[in-house]
Scaffold this motif. Structure first.
Motif, PDB file in Angstrom:
ATOM      1  N   ALA A  97     -10.843  -4.424  -8.462  1.00 29.81           N
ATOM      2  CA  ALA A  97     -10.632  -4.039  -7.066  1.00 29.81           C
ATOM      3  C   ALA A  97      -9.141  -3.941  -6.782  1.00 29.81           C
ATOM      4  CB  ALA A  97     -11.271  -5.078  -6.142  1.00 29.81           C
ATOM      5  N   ARG A  98      -8.812  -3.157  -5.794  1.00 31.46           N
ATOM      6  CA  ARG A  98      -7.416  -3.051  -5.377  1.00 31.46           C
ATOM      7  C   ARG A  98      -7.149  -4.049  -4.264  1.00 31.46           C
ATOM      8  NH1 ARG A  98      -6.006   3.429  -5.182  1.00 31.46           N
ATOM      9  NH2 ARG A  98      -6.420   3.822  -7.400  1.00 31.46           N
ATOM     10  N   LYS A  99      -6.108  -4.818  -4.450  1.00 28.74           N
ATOM     11  CA  LYS A  99      -5.666  -5.757  -3.421  1.00 28.74           C
ATOM     12  C   LYS A  99      -4.394  -5.157  -2.849  1.00 28.74           C
ATOM     13  CE  LYS A  99      -4.238 -10.607  -3.015  1.00 28.74           C
ATOM     14  NZ  LYS A  99      -4.027 -11.874  -3.761  1.00 28.74           N
ATOM     15  N   ASN A 100      -4.514  -4.625  -1.637  1.00 29.75           N
ATOM     16  CA  ASN A 100      -3.423  -3.815  -1.095  1.00 29.75           C
ATOM     17  C   ASN A 100      -2.407  -4.632  -0.322  1.00 29.75           C
ATOM     18  OD1 ASN A 100      -4.557  -0.942  -1.617  1.00 29.75           O
ATOM     19  ND2 ASN A 100      -6.272  -2.101  -0.738  1.00 29.75           N
ATOM     20  N   TYR A 101      -1.175  -4.509  -0.709  1.00 31.79           N
ATOM     21  CA  TYR A 101      -0.082  -5.069   0.092  1.00 31.79           C
ATOM     22  C   TYR A 101       1.217  -4.417  -0.353  1.00 31.79           C
ATOM     23  CZ  TYR A 101       1.044  -8.258  -3.869  1.00 31.79           C
ATOM     24  OH  TYR A 101       1.388  -8.784  -5.075  1.00 31.79           O
ATOM     25  N   PHE A 102       2.203  -4.456   0.518  1.00 36.71           N
ATOM     26  CA  PHE A 102       3.487  -3.858   0.164  1.00 36.71           C
ATOM     27  C   PHE A 102       4.474  -4.941  -0.233  1.00 36.71           C
ATOM     28  CE2 PHE A 102       7.865  -2.944   1.090  1.00 36.71           C
ATOM     29  CZ  PHE A 102       8.059  -1.840   0.279  1.00 36.71           C
ATOM     30  N   TYR A 103       5.108  -4.733  -1.360  1.00 39.27           N
ATOM     31  CA  TYR A 103       6.223  -5.582  -1.749  1.00 39.27           C
ATOM     32  C   TYR A 103       7.064  -4.787  -2.731  1.00 39.27           C
ATOM     33  CZ  TYR A 103       8.612 -10.039  -1.877  1.00 39.27           C
ATOM     34  OH  TYR A 103       9.553 -11.015  -1.719  1.00 39.27           O
ATOM     35  N   PRO A 104       8.391  -4.931  -2.663  1.00 36.61           N
ATOM     36  CA  PRO A 104       9.232  -4.082  -3.525  1.00 36.61           C
ATOM     37  C   PRO A 104       8.923  -4.210  -5.017  1.00 36.61           C
ATOM     38  CG  PRO A 104      10.575  -5.180  -1.868  1.00 36.61           C
ATOM     39  CD  PRO A 104       9.191  -5.736  -1.732  1.00 36.61           C
ATOM     40  N   ASP A 105       8.403  -5.372  -5.445  1.00 36.81           N
ATOM     41  CA  ASP A 105       8.137  -5.514  -6.882  1.00 36.81           C
ATOM     42  C   ASP A 105       6.725  -5.039  -7.254  1.00 36.81           C
ATOM     43  OD1 ASP A 105       6.433  -7.576  -6.131  1.00 36.81           O
ATOM     44  OD2 ASP A 105       7.826  -9.173  -6.693  1.00 36.81           O
ATOM     45  N   LEU A 106       6.085  -4.350  -6.327  1.00 38.80           N
ATOM     46  CA  LEU A 106       4.730  -3.849  -6.573  1.00 38.80           C
ATOM     47  C   LEU A 106       4.700  -2.351  -6.266  1.00 38.80           C
ATOM     48  CD1 LEU A 106       1.787  -4.997  -7.201  1.00 38.80           C
ATOM     49  CD2 LEU A 106       1.407  -4.794  -4.743  1.00 38.80           C
ATOM     50  N   PRO A 107       5.175  -1.530  -7.199  1.00 37.32           N
ATOM     51  CA  PRO A 107       5.362  -0.112  -6.848  1.00 37.32           C
ATOM     52  C   PRO A 107       4.085   0.630  -6.487  1.00 37.32           C
ATOM     53  CG  PRO A 107       5.970  -0.554  -9.162  1.00 37.32           C
ATOM     54  CD  PRO A 107       5.663  -1.868  -8.527  1.00 37.32           C
ATOM     55  N   LYS A 108       2.951   0.232  -7.004  1.00 31.18           N
ATOM     56  CA  LYS A 108       1.711   0.940  -6.647  1.00 31.18           C
ATOM     57  C   LYS A 108       1.326   0.716  -5.193  1.00 31.18           C
ATOM     58  CE  LYS A 108      -1.428  -0.531  -9.649  1.00 31.18           C
ATOM     59  NZ  LYS A 108      -0.665  -1.483 -10.480  1.00 31.18           N
ATOM     60  N   GLY A 109       1.771  -0.402  -4.626  1.00 31.74           N
ATOM     61  CA  GLY A 109       1.334  -0.750  -3.276  1.00 31.74           C
ATOM     62  C   GLY A 109       0.019  -1.514  -3.297  1.00 31.74           C
ATOM     63  N   TYR A 110      -0.471  -1.795  -4.483  1.00 35.82           N
ATOM     64  CA  TYR A 110      -1.662  -2.651  -4.598  1.00 35.82           C
ATOM     65  C   TYR A 110      -1.656  -3.301  -5.979  1.00 35.82           C
ATOM     66  CZ  TYR A 110      -3.528   1.352  -7.229  1.00 35.82           C
ATOM     67  OH  TYR A 110      -3.692   2.367  -8.137  1.00 35.82           O
ATOM     68  N   GLN A 111      -2.330  -4.427  -6.035  1.00 38.09           N
ATOM     69  CA  GLN A 111      -2.480  -5.133  -7.303  1.00 38.09           C
ATOM     70  C   GLN A 111      -3.908  -4.918  -7.762  1.00 38.09           C
ATOM     71  OE1 GLN A 111      -2.797  -9.364  -6.818  1.00 38.09           O
ATOM     72  NE2 GLN A 111      -2.186  -9.835  -8.915  1.00 38.09           N
ATOM     73  N   ILE A 112      -4.093  -4.623  -9.045  1.00 38.05           N
ATOM     74  CA  ILE A 112      -5.460  -4.516  -9.544  1.00 38.05           C
ATOM     75  C   ILE A 112      -5.934  -5.917  -9.917  1.00 38.05           C
ATOM     76  CG2 ILE A 112      -7.035  -3.481 -11.225  1.00 38.05           C
ATOM     77  CD1 ILE A 112      -5.019  -1.228 -11.611  1.00 38.05           C
ATOM     78  N   SER A 113      -7.057  -6.299  -9.311  1.00 35.78           N
ATOM     79  CA  SER A 113      -7.582  -7.646  -9.494  1.00 35.78           C
ATOM     80  C   SER A 113      -9.102  -7.547  -9.529  1.00 35.78           C
ATOM     81  CB  SER A 113      -7.107  -8.528  -8.334  1.00 35.78           C
ATOM     82  OG  SER A 113      -7.563  -9.842  -8.490  1.00 35.78           O
ATOM     83  N   GLN A 114      -9.772  -8.669  -9.503  1.00 37.78           N
ATOM     84  CA  GLN A 114     -11.228  -8.652  -9.341  1.00 37.78           C
ATOM     85  C   GLN A 114     -11.534  -9.452  -8.088  1.00 37.78           C
ATOM     86  OE1 GLN A 114     -12.594 -10.050 -13.352  1.00 37.78           O
ATOM     87  NE2 GLN A 114     -13.412  -7.970 -13.474  1.00 37.78           N
ATOM     88  N   PHE A 115     -12.495  -9.005  -7.323  1.00 36.86           N
ATOM     89  CA  PHE A 115     -12.727  -9.653  -6.033  1.00 36.86           C
ATOM     90  C   PHE A 115     -14.139 -10.179  -5.943  1.00 36.86           C
ATOM     91  CE2 PHE A 115     -13.372  -9.150  -1.294  1.00 36.86           C
ATOM     92  CZ  PHE A 115     -12.636 -10.262  -0.963  1.00 36.86           C
ATOM     93  N   GLU A 116     -15.093  -9.304  -5.619  1.00 32.23           N
ATOM     94  CA  GLU A 116     -16.440  -9.805  -5.366  1.00 32.23           C
ATOM     95  C   GLU A 116     -17.167 -10.216  -6.637  1.00 32.23           C
ATOM     96  OE1 GLU A 116     -17.603  -6.627  -2.937  1.00 32.23           O
ATOM     97  OE2 GLU A 116     -17.513  -7.802  -1.088  1.00 32.23           O
ATOM     98  N   ILE A 117     -16.951  -9.456  -7.705  1.00 35.26           N
ATOM     99  CA  ILE A 117     -17.657  -9.794  -8.945  1.00 35.26           C
ATOM    100  C   ILE A 117     -16.650 -10.034 -10.066  1.00 35.26           C
ATOM    101  CG2 ILE A 117     -19.503  -9.114 -10.529  1.00 35.26           C
ATOM    102  CD1 ILE A 117     -20.499  -7.196  -8.392  1.00 35.26           C
TER     103      ILE A 117
END
Ligand code: ADP
Ligand code: MG
Length: 515
Positions: A97-117
């Motif tokens: 899942a994409r975990k969306n947030y803005f931070y300069p060290d995160l160029p995609k604008g989201y972190q790929i993670s796992q959420f519900e499953i």
């Protein structure tokens, strides 16, 4: 996210949690273990630590348009290994899942993670706290990518961005709120660290950030529902972990006693002041707007894959400890202590094999060997006394060649021998090796230090006779029925023999002469 129902952990039935000023402490951990893959979780850039900034970030890590993530099989395999190691359910199908947030060290604008499953579900970690067996249930462990790093110190008035760490594979391991003291939390973290390094899924290097713990801490009066937690982020040493939790607990109790409610918050621990400070509160907590990542298919793990990983897995510390109890007759506690690391366990087994006295070997490792290692700050794999030498020494004690006390003297000498210059034993161990077998070296130390027990009965008899002649009063008393007088005589004889007499033999001789 998940609201935890307060369930009692059946594995901990009967364990009383210590109270602090009348409050029960409740702790849950989130740990980020960096996985030991060569390349990143969704790209082929290297993960090695310490490279020049931005030399290990490829187009995917930089989030250049048109790039797509490709799952690293090695990272999945490590997650499976972890799941099996802790008795968890390895999900046949989990979702990125994409975990969306803005931070300069995160160029995609989201972190790929796992959420519900998540890929790993449930499981538990067992460990000893003193001699009390503890069990902490895991909620989940999920795969995700790390972000880059902001470098605030290197540039005046500016912040540098290093994307080497972006896309580094992490396994985030989340417990249930099962822990009840800072000591228990540290013991849990040590056990978890042991497991990930034992199975080799992470190098566990805490200074380099390969094993970072977030401690969620709350307090409550016994019987009350769970209190509001504050989350202490990024604890990267066991010492800080304990200090941070202890501070946090005291702080929360003071707040409550002063009539303030605890606000849910993320806090940082400052090792210089020993205090925690809020970084952000719930009000401004991010809404990450998680959604399944359309760039990645569901992570499908077939049974065959799990079974293959299972069949290739090394014996786990818990299983090994059980084997030590069953095969060598060790206590649970000793078996657990000897399986603190693979190196320690290997040392134990080699020494036990060398002398056939596992219990004695266990005592020596927990006693003299550990004491020495603590003093020198060394690792057991580099111990100057090899398992073979320790085994031989123990055989020599066991067959009566030397006393246990003199065994310690010989051990000390062997230990120092490897680094003390000038003595005949100062040669590096390779040279020592050339001088003869391990057994010959140990025997030579016993010989050269004059530590042998007196087995020459003539020599011993002379000492006994001298002592009897010099202590007529003790002899009288013993003959008059005072058993203690015999001990005094034995003491004198042991002293006369410079500790080399065999106490049993001395006793026998004395009784022969006096009874
Ligand atoms: P998030 O992902 O928002 O940080 P979770 O609900 O997944 O939150 O919980 C994270 C961690 O906090 C878990 O380890 C859990 O055990 C712990 N936790 C939850 N509630 C409490 C509480 N009241 N006190 C202490 N720890 C808690
Ligand atoms: Mg959290």
């Amino acid at each position: 996210m998940n609201a935890f129902v307060e369930t009692s952990n059946p594995a901990r039935a009967g364990i009383k949690s210590p109270l602090v000023m009348g409050y029960e402490v409740v702790i849950g951990f989130e740990t980020h273990a960096q996985l030991s893959t060569q390349s990143k979780i969704f790209s082929r850039a290297a993960t090695a630590f310490g490279a020049e900034p931005n030399t290990q970030a490829c187009a995917v890590d930089l989030a250049l348009p048109g790039t797509l993530p490709v799952m690293n099989k090695g990272a999945v395999e490590r997650a499976i290994q972890f799941g099996l190691a802790i008795g968890a359910h390895v999900a046949p199908k989990s979702i990125f899942a994409r975990k969306n947030y803005f931070y300069p060290d995160l160029p995609k604008g989201y972190q790929i993670s796992q959420f519900e499953i998540p890929v790993v579900q449930g499981g538990e970690i067992e460990f000893f706290l003193g001699d009390q067996k503890m069990s902490v249930r895991l909620e989940r462990a999920h795969l995700e990518e790390d972000a880059g790093k902001s470098l605030h110190e290197d540039f005046v008035g500016q912040t540098g961005i290093d994307l080497n760490r972006a896309g580094t594979p992490l396994l985030e391991i989340v417990t249930q709120p099962d822990m009840r003291s800072s000591l228990e939390a540290v013991a849990y973290a040590k056990e978890l660290h042991k497991i990930v390094t034992w199975i080799g899924i992470s190098d566990g290097n805490m200074q380099e950030g390969s094993f970072r713990c977030d401690a969620n801490v709350s307090v409550r009066k016994p019987g009350e529902p769970l209190g509001t937690r504050r989350e202490v982020k990024n604890l990267n040493s066991f010492k800080f972990m304990q200090q941070a939790i202890d501070y946090e607990v005291r702080w929360q109790i003071e707040q409550i006693e002063d009539g303030h409610a605890i606000q849910q918050a993320t806090v940082l621990f400052n090792p210089d002041t020993g205090e925690t400070r809020a970084m952000r509160t719930k009000e401004d907590a991010a809404d990450y707007r998680y959604f399944p990542d359309p760039d990645l298919p569901p992570l499908v793990i077939a049974d065959e894959w799990v079974e293959r990983v299972r069949s290739e897995m090394t014996e786990l510390p818990r299983v090994m400890a059980q084997r030590f109890v069953a095969d060598y007759g060790l206590s649970d506690y000793d078996a657990s202590a000897l399986t603190q690391s693979r190196a320690m366990a290997a040392y134990f087994e080699a020494a036990a094999k060398a002398c056939g006295q596992p219990k004695l070997v266990s005592n020596w490792i927990m006693g003299e060997v550990s004491r020495r290692l603590n003093q020198d700050g060394g690792a057991i794999e580099n111990a100057p006394v090899t398992p073979g030498a320790l085994g031989w020494l123990i055989s020599r004690i066991n067959d009566g060649t030397i006393s246990n006390n003199n065994g310690k003297v010989a051990f000390d000498h062997l230990w120092k021998g490897a680094n003390v210059a000038g003595s005949s034993l100062s040669a590096p161990s390779s040279t020592l090796h050339a001088m003869g077998t391990v057994g010959e070296q140990v025997d030579q130390v016993i010989e050269s230090l004059g530590l042998k027990q007196m087995n020459d009965s003539g020599e011993l008899e002379k000492i006994v006779d001298d002592v009897l002649a010099a202590n007529p009063k003790n002899v009288e008393e013993y003959k008059a029925g005072n058993g203690k007088a015999l001990n005094a005589l034995v003491g004198q004889i042991m002293k006369g023999s410079k500790g080399k007499a065999n106490p049993q033999q001395v006793n026998d001789l004395l009784r022969q002469k006096l009874d």
